[in-house]
Design an enzyme around this catalytic site. Structure first.
Site, mmCIF file in Angstrom:
data_model
loop_
_atom_site.group_PDB
_atom_site.id
_atom_site.type_symbol
_atom_site.label_atom_id
_atom_site.label_comp_id
_atom_site.label_asym_id
_atom_site.label_seq_id
_atom_site.Cartn_x
_atom_site.Cartn_y
_atom_site.Cartn_z
ATOM 1 N N SER A 15 23.179 -66.782 -21.117
ATOM 2 C CA SER A 15 23.952 -67.762 -20.553
ATOM 3 C C SER A 15 23.471 -68.979 -20.029
ATOM 4 C CB SER A 15 25.090 -67.258 -19.900
ATOM 5 O OG SER A 15 24.410 -66.605 -18.726
ATOM 6 N N TYR A 46 28.845 -66.822 -18.120
ATOM 7 C CA TYR A 46 29.691 -66.510 -19.273
ATOM 8 C C TYR A 46 30.749 -65.377 -18.692
ATOM 9 C CZ TYR A 46 26.769 -68.427 -23.100
ATOM 10 O OH TYR A 46 26.144 -68.921 -23.780
ATOM 11 N N GLY A 47 30.325 -64.763 -17.683
ATOM 12 C CA GLY A 47 31.004 -63.470 -17.053
ATOM 13 C C GLY A 47 32.322 -63.730 -16.738
ATOM 14 N N CYS A 77 21.319 -60.917 -22.472
ATOM 15 C CA CYS A 77 22.541 -61.090 -21.593
ATOM 16 C C CYS A 77 23.531 -59.861 -21.971
ATOM 17 C CB CYS A 77 23.147 -62.371 -22.113
ATOM 18 S SG CYS A 77 24.742 -62.899 -21.320
ATOM 19 N N THR A 79 26.652 -59.765 -20.841
ATOM 20 C CA THR A 79 27.845 -60.130 -21.131
ATOM 21 C C THR A 79 27.973 -60.503 -22.541
ATOM 22 O OG1 THR A 79 27.853 -61.216 -18.942
ATOM 23 C CG2 THR A 79 29.649 -61.783 -20.346
ATOM 24 N N CYS A 187 23.315 -57.345 -15.319
ATOM 25 C CA CYS A 187 23.327 -58.864 -15.651
ATOM 26 C C CYS A 187 21.689 -58.927 -15.416
ATOM 27 C CB CYS A 187 24.029 -59.311 -14.749
ATOM 28 S SG CYS A 187 23.947 -60.986 -14.936
ATOM 29 N N THR A 188 21.250 -59.700 -16.407
ATOM 30 C CA THR A 188 20.132 -60.065 -16.514
ATOM 31 C C THR A 188 19.499 -61.170 -15.603
ATOM 32 O OG1 THR A 188 20.379 -61.796 -18.352
ATOM 33 C CG2 THR A 188 19.430 -59.590 -18.891
ATOM 34 N N HIS A 189 20.555 -61.626 -14.744
ATOM 35 C CA HIS A 189 20.085 -62.590 -13.676
ATOM 36 C C HIS A 189 19.841 -61.799 -12.557
ATOM 37 C CE1 HIS A 189 22.424 -65.807 -16.081
ATOM 38 N NE2 HIS A 189 21.941 -66.441 -15.080
#
Ligand code: DGL
Length: 266
Positions: A15, A46-47, A77, A79, A187-189
């Site tokens: 995202s 996106y979450g 991602c 999500t 979450c990949t962030h």
């Protein structure tokens, strides 16, 4: 199967910029591979979106990477994986690698029988996450926390801001109070927040994410399908596409020497 060869690139999407944490793992494990990374930052986060919206965006990202002749697509991602990968695998003739929160390994190693997971609302509410959680022993207490506000700040490049530290404190303190000994980053962030998270949770709580496992799985699937590129004649390329400002990506990737970062209308 789409007509792929070893020489085609690996496609990766998220995202936004968070999936670059996965790209770094893939690039370090598979240095001969060319990569295309697609950051749909204009639509992040996106979450907060509905399953249908996440699915439609994932389809759009997939088609972009297929049109770039990618041999495999890594959905970097949680999500998008938890809401769309089943559909993508069924409808596109190309291998997909997904990422899911690592609650299973955390549940196997916990000594306090209490683990925490920080993820987006879209991931925590997904059927796939519910299914994975239901396979965890009933003795294990899983504390779920939505990382409200975090992705927005990371996308804005405010990784070490006071605001993000305030939010992290708010999200993590209840888990610390309930004696988690493992914190799963779903979450990949969030791997970009590890430094600040460690300052809050201390050394006794272990932090795990799925980045390395995803890179290994990508390698395994490529090898199984005869698509692993073992040698590169020239210098492999890594091209990043974003539909928003390039600056944050440039900052995150400054030590990784990407071939190029391009702004696209997408
Ligand atoms: N990086 C994503 C994840 O792993 C999505 C964050 C978002 O856009 O909400 O879940």
């Amino acid at each position: 199967m789409i007509n792929s060869s070893k020489d085609n690139p690996i496609g990766i999407f998220d995202s936004g910029i968070g999936g670059t944490s996965i790209w770094k793992e893939i690039n370090s494990l598979l240095p001969n591979e060319d990569t295309f990374y697609l950051s749909d930052s204009i639509n992040a986060p996106y979450g907060q979106k509905t399953k249908e919206e996440i699915l439609n965006l994932s389809i759009k990202n997939t088609e972009y990477l297929i049109q770039k002749k990618c041999k495999i697509i890594v959905v970097a991602c949680n999500t998008a994986t938890t809401n769309a990968i089943k559909y993508l695998r069924k409808n596109y003739n190309i291998p997909f690698i997904g990422i899911e929160p690592a609650i299973k390994p955390a549940s196997l190693h916990t000594k306090t029988n209490t683990i925490g997971i920080l993820a987006t609302k879209g991931t925590l509410n997904s059927e796939l996450f519910e299914k994975t959680s239901s396979t965890i022993s009933n003795n294990i207490h899983i504390i779920e926390q939505i990382g409200e506000g975090l992705v927005e700040l990371i996308e804005a490049g405010q990784i070490e801001s006071e605001e993000i530290k305030f939010l992290l404190n708010k999200h993590l303190q209840p888990m610390i109070d309930q004696k988690i000994d493992y914190l799963v980053l779903g979450c990949t962030h969030y791997p970009y927040l590890i430094k600040s998270i460690k300052e809050i949770v201390g050394e006794s709580i272990k932090i795990i994410d799925s980045g390395e496992a995803v890179a290994k799985q990508t390698k395994n699937i490529l090898a199984q399908q005869g698509l692993l590129k073992l040698k590169s004649l020239g210098l492999p390329f890594s091209i990043f596409y974003t539909n928003k400002d390039k600056k944050v990506l440039e900052k995150l990737l400054k030590d990784s020497s990407p071939t190029s970062i391009k702004k696209i209308d997408f």
